[in-house]
Each structure stands twice: as structure tokens, then as C-alpha cells.
Design a protein around this motif. Structure first.
Motif, short mmCIF file in Angstrom:
data_model
loop_
_atom_site.label_atom_id
_atom_site.label_comp_id
_atom_site.label_asym_id
_atom_site.label_seq_id
_atom_site.Cartn_x
_atom_site.Cartn_y
_atom_site.Cartn_z
N MET A 45 45.77 28.57 104.60
CA MET A 45 44.32 29.58 104.10
C MET A 45 45.65 29.86 102.62
N VAL A 46 46.87 29.68 102.99
CA VAL A 46 47.41 29.59 101.10
C VAL A 46 47.83 28.41 100.89
N ALA A 47 47.10 27.10 100.81
CA ALA A 47 47.80 25.49 100.61
C ALA A 47 46.77 25.47 99.10
N ARG A 48 45.57 26.19 99.24
CA ARG A 48 44.57 25.77 97.86
C ARG A 48 45.17 26.45 96.57
N GLU A 49 45.39 27.84 97.18
CA GLU A 49 45.96 28.85 96.30
C GLU A 49 47.39 28.97 95.83
N ILE A 50 48.34 28.17 96.53
CA ILE A 50 49.75 27.45 95.79
C ILE A 50 49.42 26.57 95.03
N HIS A 51 48.26 25.59 95.54
CA HIS A 51 48.48 24.54 94.82
C HIS A 51 47.22 24.36 93.34
N LEU A 52 46.35 25.46 93.30
CA LEU A 52 46.20 25.73 92.49
C LEU A 52 47.36 26.93 91.21
N HIS A 53 47.50 27.43 91.88
CA HIS A 53 48.81 28.43 91.24
C HIS A 53 49.58 27.78 90.94
N ARG A 54 50.23 26.83 90.88
CA ARG A 54 51.19 26.04 90.67
C ARG A 54 50.94 24.66 89.63
N GLN A 55 49.34 24.68 89.08
CA GLN A 55 48.94 24.04 87.86
C GLN A 55 48.43 25.20 86.52
N LEU A 56 49.09 26.17 86.68
CA LEU A 56 49.02 27.17 85.70
C LEU A 56 50.01 27.69 85.37
N LYS A 57 49.59 27.10 83.47
CA LYS A 57 51.21 27.84 82.83
C LYS A 57 51.10 28.45 81.42
N ASP A 143 47.28 36.19 92.20
CA ASP A 143 46.38 36.39 93.31
C ASP A 143 45.41 35.33 92.52
N PHE A 144 45.37 34.15 93.01
CA PHE A 144 44.27 33.11 92.84
C PHE A 144 43.55 32.76 93.98
N GLY A 145 43.94 33.60 95.22
CA GLY A 145 43.47 33.13 96.56
C GLY A 145 42.07 32.77 96.72
N PHE A 146 41.63 33.64 95.78
CA PHE A 146 40.18 32.47 96.10
C PHE A 146 39.50 31.62 94.75
N ALA A 147 40.63 31.47 93.97
CA ALA A 147 40.31 30.46 93.01
C ALA A 147 39.44 28.63 93.52
N ARG A 148 38.73 28.18 92.49
CA ARG A 148 38.21 27.47 93.06
C ARG A 148 38.16 25.85 91.18
N HIS A 149 38.52 24.74 92.06
CA HIS A 149 37.97 24.05 90.56
C HIS A 149 36.49 23.90 90.51
N ALA A 150 36.11 24.24 89.04
CA ALA A 150 34.53 24.43 88.65
C ALA A 150 34.52 23.37 87.75
N GLU A 151 34.24 21.81 88.27
CA GLU A 151 33.65 20.88 87.52
C GLU A 151 32.49 21.76 86.46
N SER A 152 31.83 21.77 86.04
CA SER A 152 30.96 22.46 85.10
C SER A 152 29.57 21.66 85.98
N ARG A 153 29.24 20.58 86.22
CA ARG A 153 28.03 19.64 87.07
C ARG A 153 27.91 20.30 88.51
N GLN A 154 28.88 21.15 88.69
CA GLN A 154 29.26 21.33 90.00
C GLN A 154 29.09 22.95 90.44
N MET A 155 28.08 23.16 91.67
CA MET A 155 27.29 25.16 91.57
C MET A 155 28.17 25.42 92.87
N LEU A 156 28.81 26.98 92.72
CA LEU A 156 29.19 27.13 93.93
C LEU A 156 28.49 28.40 94.65
N GLN A 157 28.15 28.94 95.77
CA GLN A 157 27.29 29.85 96.07
C GLN A 157 28.16 30.56 97.16
N THR A 158 29.52 31.25 97.05
CA THR A 158 30.15 31.13 98.47
C THR A 158 30.35 32.92 97.62
N PHE A 159 30.16 34.23 98.32
CA PHE A 159 30.53 35.69 97.56
C PHE A 159 32.17 35.19 98.13
#
Ligand code: ATP
Length: 254
Positions: A45-57, A143-159
């Protein structure tokens, strides 16, 4: 456990869904950090959050220093923000902030968000509870728990995220690219700091949802024309008409 790596573990400073956050002190430098201990069973559950958060400086994003993994737990060591959540600061104050006070935090948050979006990362859970304050009261996004990679062409749909801060397209389960939903939430944050209360709020969830999808909110009379204009542009129902992060940075109110 009294220490992890080079840090001694002190008092509990908070509690989240996946574990306690404790105050840590670096044994050599004396620098204080926040240590979040997460049981390994929650790793997926936390792997993606940690992975994304780690990239941000960025100076206005809570810095993730390191991740220490033991047999039973994951310890996330990050920058300690002693002045706590902006939400608590507003609640304890009991009334709204002036435009002069709020603009400083707003500029910092716009800068942090612009940086996230430039890395193709959308936060998707921007709210006052996810903004911490350092000892100089600088805003730090966390809190990057809901963060996602969103390349410009990709669409998201989750609430996701918190209802009061959610954009109409998210509530209506329409496809969205991401950055513009963060802009909406940032508009709700700015409004709340200046009004002392949320723009869309009701005891009933359905009524709140209805207000959001209709864009039914009032601008308090003490708002300046400039900030009223900015908020109106950030809370545009149609995401394609919503002001962009670059346009916000160049808005006269700032
Ligand atoms: P959830 O896990 O449901 O998203 P949360 O974001 O509140 O909830 P945590 O990130 O685990 O959960 O944080 C719990 C509390 O600890 C926060 O509410 C905050 O008050 C405090 N906290 C977290 N990180 C820090 C930090 N870096 N500096 C100071 N306080 C922190």
C-alpha cells in the motif's frame, strides 16, 4: 525500539492509517527528523507513495531523507515540521488569515505544485491537513498516498482525496488528466484560508457533492477583487477553462 540507523527514536508526534510517526534525532548531528514506522504487511500500500515521494526534491515539499527496512518494518525518515498541519494552525487561530498572510503560503504551494507537475506527478489529495509548517512557518507539501504519474496523454478516472477538496470531474467520475484537479483543490485551500471555512460544505455528503458539481459557493464580501478573480478562475467547473499553474503564478493577486 529506541533507535534506527543513526537516529534515536523519541516521542510520538502523530498517527496515520499505516503507523505512528515519531520524533527522531540524528545521533551525530542532533538534527531532528520525523520517523514513520510502517509494518511490512502494509508495504504494497505504501510502495508507490514512497517511490514517488523519493523523487521529489523541493523546498516546499517535505523532504524524504531515507528509507530503512528491518525484518518487520519500513522506517521512512523525513524532514521534521515542528509547527504541524496548516489545518490545525487555522483551527487553533479560530478565524481566517489575511490576504497578506495567505499569499506567502499560496506562492510556496504554487511553486511546489508547479514542480510536481513538471515531474508529471499529480498529488490528488491537496488539503490543509496535508500541508505542514516548518519552524519558520514555511509550507511543506506532504502525503503522496494518492499521487500518480500523469503523462499528458494519459487519463485518470479514480475518485480519491477528500470530498470537500474534490473537483467536479472527479466527483462525476469523468476522465481527467490530473493537474487541473490539483488546481481546483488549491483553490479550495486558498478560499478556506481567507474565509476561515470551506467553500463547499454540508453535513450531508450528497448536498456537498451537489454544491461542488454546480459550483455553488459564495465569495465573502471581505475578499479583494483580485483574489476573488483568482479563486473564480481556479474553481471553474469545466477543467479546460480552469486557470493553469503558470497563469496562477502570473496573476495580479500574487
Ligand atoms: P493517512 O496515513 O491516513 O494519510 P496522515 O497523513 O495523517 O494519515 P501520517 O503521514 O502517518 O498520516 O502522519 C500522521 C501525523 O503525524 C500527521 O497528521 C502529522 O500531524 C504528523 N506528521 C507526519 N509527518 C510529519 C513531519 N514530517 N513533521 C511533523 N509532523 C508530521
Amino acid at each position: 525500539m529506541t533507535s534506527i540507523g543513526l537516529y534515536s527514536i523519541g516521542e510520538t508526534i502523530g498517527k496515520g492509517s499505516y503507523g505512528k510517526v515519531k520524533l527522531g534525532t540524528h545521533k551525530l548531528t542532533g538534527k531532528q527528523v520525523a520517523i514513520k514506522e510502517i509494518s511490512k504487511e502494509h508495504a504494497p500500500m505504501v510502495a508507490r507513495e514512497i517511490h514517488l515521494h523519493r523523487q521529489l526534491k523541493h523546498p516546499n515539499i517535505v523532504m524524504l531523507y531515507e528509507v530503512i527496512i528491518t525484518e518487520s518494518s519500513i522506517h521512512v525518515i523525513s524532514e521534521y515540521c515542528p509547527h504541524g498541519e496548516l489545518f490545525d494552525a487555522l483551527t487553533e487561530r479560530g478565524y481566517c488569515y489575511s490576504e497578506r498572510d495567505a499569499v506567502r503560503w499560496f506562492v510556496q504551494l504554487v511553486d511546489a505544485l508547479k514542480y510536481c507537475h513538471s515531474q508529471d506527478i499529480v498529488h490528488r489529495d491537496l488539503k490543509l491537513e496535508n500541508i505542514l509548517l516548518d519552524d519558520n512557518d514555511n509550507a511543506k507539501l506532504c502525503d503522496f498516498g494518492f499521487a500518480r504519474h500523469a503523462e499528458s496523454r494519459q487519463m485518470l478516472q479514480t475518485f480519491c482525496g477528500s470530498l470537500a477538496y474534490s473537483a467536479p470531474e472527479v466527483i462525476l467520475r469523468q476522465k481527467y488528466t490530473g493537474p487541473e484537479t490539483d488546481i481546483w483543490s488549491l483553490g479550495v485551500i486558498l478560499y478556506t484560508l481567507l474565509a476561515g471555512g470551506l467553500p463547499f460544505d454540508d453535513d450531508s455528503e450528497v448536498v456537498t457533492q451537489r454544491k461542488i458539481v454546480k459550483g455553488d459557493y459564495d465569495i465573502p464580501s471581505h475578499f479583494s477583487p483580485e483574489v476573488s478573480d483568482l479563486i473564480t478562475r481556479m474553481l471553474k467547473l469545466n477543467p479546460s477553462e480552469r486557470v493553469t499553474i503558470d497563469q496562477i503564478a502570473g496573476h495580479p493577486w500574487i
